[in-house]
Structures are given as structure tokens and as C-alpha cells.
Design a protein around this motif. Structure first.
Motif, short mmCIF file in Angstrom:
data_model
loop_
_atom_site.label_atom_id
_atom_site.label_comp_id
_atom_site.label_asym_id
_atom_site.label_seq_id
_atom_site.Cartn_x
_atom_site.Cartn_y
_atom_site.Cartn_z
N ALA A 205 -6.90 -10.77 2.27
CA ALA A 205 -6.81 -12.01 1.51
C ALA A 205 -5.61 -11.97 0.56
CB ALA A 205 -8.09 -12.25 0.73
N THR A 206 -4.89 -13.08 0.50
CA THR A 206 -3.77 -13.19 -0.43
C THR A 206 -4.30 -13.53 -1.81
OG1 THR A 206 -2.33 -13.96 1.35
CG2 THR A 206 -1.60 -14.37 -0.91
N PRO A 207 -4.03 -12.72 -2.82
CA PRO A 207 -4.58 -13.00 -4.14
C PRO A 207 -3.90 -14.18 -4.80
CG PRO A 207 -3.10 -11.12 -4.24
CD PRO A 207 -3.23 -11.48 -2.79
N ALA A 208 -4.65 -14.92 -5.62
CA ALA A 208 -4.06 -15.96 -6.45
C ALA A 208 -3.37 -15.26 -7.62
CB ALA A 208 -5.13 -16.91 -6.97
N VAL A 209 -2.10 -15.56 -7.82
CA VAL A 209 -1.30 -14.87 -8.83
C VAL A 209 -0.84 -15.86 -9.89
CG1 VAL A 209 0.77 -13.47 -9.23
CG2 VAL A 209 -0.47 -13.26 -7.07
N ALA A 210 -0.96 -15.50 -11.14
CA ALA A 210 -0.48 -16.34 -12.22
C ALA A 210 0.11 -15.46 -13.31
CB ALA A 210 -1.61 -17.20 -12.80
N PRO B 187 1.44 -21.87 -15.34
CA PRO B 187 0.54 -22.33 -14.26
C PRO B 187 0.45 -21.31 -13.14
CG PRO B 187 2.10 -24.05 -14.90
CD PRO B 187 2.56 -22.77 -15.56
N GLU B 188 -0.61 -21.42 -12.36
CA GLU B 188 -0.79 -20.51 -11.22
C GLU B 188 0.37 -20.66 -10.25
OE1 GLU B 188 -3.74 -20.43 -7.42
OE2 GLU B 188 -4.70 -20.34 -9.39
N ILE B 189 0.79 -19.54 -9.69
CA ILE B 189 1.84 -19.54 -8.69
C ILE B 189 1.22 -19.88 -7.34
CG2 ILE B 189 3.59 -18.15 -7.52
CD1 ILE B 189 3.79 -16.45 -10.03
N GLY B 190 1.65 -20.95 -6.74
CA GLY B 190 1.07 -21.39 -5.47
C GLY B 190 1.56 -20.56 -4.31
N PRO B 191 0.94 -20.72 -3.14
CA PRO B 191 1.28 -19.89 -1.97
C PRO B 191 2.68 -20.14 -1.44
CG PRO B 191 -0.23 -21.65 -1.36
CD PRO B 191 -0.15 -21.65 -2.86
N GLU B 192 3.30 -21.28 -1.81
CA GLU B 192 4.63 -21.56 -1.26
C GLU B 192 5.75 -21.16 -2.20
OE1 GLU B 192 5.21 -25.34 0.51
OE2 GLU B 192 3.30 -25.35 1.55
N ILE B 193 5.43 -20.57 -3.33
CA ILE B 193 6.47 -20.11 -4.25
C ILE B 193 6.85 -18.70 -3.85
CG2 ILE B 193 7.12 -19.73 -6.65
CD1 ILE B 193 6.46 -22.62 -5.91
N ILE B 194 7.94 -18.56 -3.11
CA ILE B 194 8.38 -17.26 -2.63
C ILE B 194 9.86 -17.11 -2.88
CG2 ILE B 194 6.60 -17.17 -0.84
CD1 ILE B 194 8.74 -17.92 1.18
N PRO B 195 10.34 -15.89 -3.00
CA PRO B 195 11.77 -15.70 -3.23
C PRO B 195 12.57 -16.19 -2.05
CG PRO B 195 10.54 -13.69 -3.68
CD PRO B 195 9.61 -14.63 -2.99
N PRO B 196 13.70 -16.90 -2.31
CA PRO B 196 14.53 -17.35 -1.19
C PRO B 196 15.21 -16.18 -0.52
CG PRO B 196 15.63 -17.76 -3.27
CD PRO B 196 14.24 -17.27 -3.61
N ILE B 197 15.49 -16.33 0.78
CA ILE B 197 16.19 -15.31 1.54
C ILE B 197 17.58 -15.82 1.86
CG2 ILE B 197 16.26 -14.01 3.70
CD1 ILE B 197 13.27 -14.01 3.73
N ALA B 198 18.61 -15.11 1.43
CA ALA B 198 19.97 -15.52 1.73
C ALA B 198 20.23 -15.32 3.21
CB ALA B 198 20.97 -14.69 0.92
N PRO B 199 20.89 -16.27 3.88
CA PRO B 199 21.14 -16.13 5.32
C PRO B 199 21.85 -14.84 5.68
CG PRO B 199 21.75 -18.32 4.55
CD PRO B 199 21.41 -17.51 3.34
N GLU B 200 22.83 -14.43 4.85
CA GLU B 200 23.58 -13.24 5.19
C GLU B 200 22.71 -11.99 5.14
OE1 GLU B 200 24.38 -14.93 2.21
OE2 GLU B 200 25.38 -16.51 3.35
#
Length: 273
Positions: free
Chosen positions: A241-246, A251-264
């Protein structure tokens, strides 16, 4: 990039098209994508040239003239369809990403319906998967595909009839959470569900490729497909299970808040043209 081909900022949708040696299909398919996505503006199209050795780079350069929404990435050497899709998604500026094969068999006219299906399903849905009807592949390839889809469905229980269809619309943030491996695009319904997101399905009509012959190997080769299937089954079994993180005081960090990945950084050897 010249001024007349500068990409639009903050597009609603990015269409990613992986190609290798598809010079004869470039112009017609780009025109179809443009017409299909007119109602989804602002949009962008990212072609990923996977080390083509024919006139594909020249045809893409010609197509970019006067199309500010068309971008081109090029792999220095062919890395395969999954790597090309990954490069395009990593470079995408849109929150929603559509993919389709570059040979013309996937009709871009179905992109708006897939976008609508995903948006109507709400933020809990991560993928709208096309499922082909009226397949135009040869009988041997269709038999291989039918067997592979049947075995996959029994083991992964992903409720998807046709995961090999290149027409997909998904949330970029969800895709970047998925474990990357060759043939990832063939197992997206099961892996998106593994992340806790729903998958919706829409039928799309298959058609013959515009010109040329297939440039990518068959996923359905038994020795490759079974190894990939075993790996995906293991990943699903090992999911926790993915934990809810805050952060305290925010505010709580939602499941779609992820670090961006640079194309290179995502795909070595991918560079903009």
C-alpha cells in the motif's frame, strides 16, 4: 529551435508518436493528428525518432515548418518502442498523454473519445485503453496476439482484451510512477491498476498501415512475452500500500505529486531535434 516551431506552453494534451523508418507515413499521420486534436487545443505532438536510417528525419523536419505544436526527439541509436514512448512522455508538457503507433494503423480520430473517457472517469482513473476491432494484421500475428492476450489476462486479471493497442490516453504523473522495462507499454493496464488507479476501455477501429512494413519486433514472441509476464506478475504480488504522506503544517501530498523526470536523465541518448 526556430521561432516558428517553438512549442506551445502548458498544453492540455501531449500526443507521443514513436517511429523508426516511417518516412512514408509522417506527413499524412501528422495531418490526421492535427485535425483530430483541433478541439483539444492547446496540444502538442512529440515525435520520437528511434534511430531511423531512412528519410524519417527529413520528413519530420519538413513537417515542423509552421507547426509550433510539433516537437521532435531523436535517439542516436534504436532503443526500441518502449524506450521511445518513455522519452516522449518524459519530455511531455501536457498533464494528459496520448500515444499511438507511427505506422498509421491507429486512427487519431479516436483520441478525443479516449481523452473524454479518462476525464469523465475522474482523477481516480489513470488510463483510457483503446481496444482494437477489425484487426488488419495478418492471421499469424493475430493468432499470436490472441494467445498472448488470453494467457496474460488469466494471469494478471487486468480486464483488458487488447493491451497491444497503441492508442492510449493516460495521466503523465501516473505513467512516471510505473516501473520502467522493455515492453512496459504492453502491460500498462495491469501496472496502472497496481498503482491504485482505474482503467477505462474504449473500442477503436484498426486499419491497415499507411505504407511500408513493421519495424518493431513482435511482443508475442514466446520467450520474451513469458519473461515479461512473469516479471509483471511478481511486481503486482510485491506491491504494498502507498502511504498517505503529508509534511507537517501543509496539506496532504496527493498521489500525483511526484518529482519531474528530465528527458535527458530518463533516456540516455535522447536529444531534441
Amino acid at each position: 529551435m526556430s521561432a516558428d516551431t517553438h512549442p506551445a506552453a502548458d498544453p492540455r494534451l501531449t500526443v507521443v508518436v514513436p517511429v523508426r523508418n516511417e518516412a512514408g507515413n509522417i506527413a499524412a499521420l501528422i495531418a490526421e493528428i492535427e485535425a483530430a486534436c483541433a478541439g483539444l487545443a492547446p496540444f502538442e505532438v512529440v515525435y520520437v525518432d528511434d534511430g531511423s536510417t531512412d528519410a524519417t528525419p527529413e520528413r519530420l523536419a519538413e513537417a515542423r515548418a509552421g507547426r509550433p505544436w510539433l516537437r521532435v526527439l531523436r535517439h542516436a541509436a534504436s532503443a526500441g518502442q518502449s524506450a521511445a514512448v518513455r522519452s516522449g512522455v518524459a519530455a511531455a508538457r501536457g498533464g494528459l498523454v496520448a500515444t499511438l503507433d507511427g505506422d498509421g494503423q491507429n486512427d487519431p480520430a479516436f483520441i478525443p473519445a479516449l481523452v473524454a473517457a479518462l476525464e469523465q472517469a475522474g482523477p481516480g482513473a489513470g488510463l483510457a485503453q483503446g481496444q482494437r476491432t477489425g484487426r488488419k494484421d495478418g492471421p499469424f500475428k493475430m493468432l499470436q496476439s490472441r494467445i498472448a492476450n488470453g494467457v496474460r489476462g488469466r494471469i494478471l486479471r487486468d480486464a483488458t482484451r487488447d493491451t497491444g493497442c497503441g492508442l492510449k490516453v493516460f495521466r503523465r504523473a501516473v505513467y512516471l510512477r510505473l516501473p520502467y522495462f522493455d515492453a512496459l507499454h504492453r502491460f500498462m493496464p495491469a501496472l496502472v491498476a497496481r498503482e491504485g488507479y482505474a482503467v477505462v476501455h474504449r473500442d477503436v477501429v484498426d486499419r491497415p498501415r499507411l505504407t511500408g512494413t513493421s519495424n518493431y519486433g513482435l511482443f508475442d514472441r514466446l520467450w520474451v512475452g513469458l519473461l515479461d509476464l512473469a516479471g509483471v506478475w511478481w511486481l503486482i504480488r510485491r506491491k504494498r500500500a502507498t502511504p498517505a504522506v503529508a509534511e507537517v503544517g501543509t496539506p496532504e501530498i496527493g498521489p500525483e505529486i511526484i518529482p519531474p523526470i528530465a528527458p535527458e536523465a530518463a533516456i540516455p541518448g535522447a536529444r531534441p531535434c
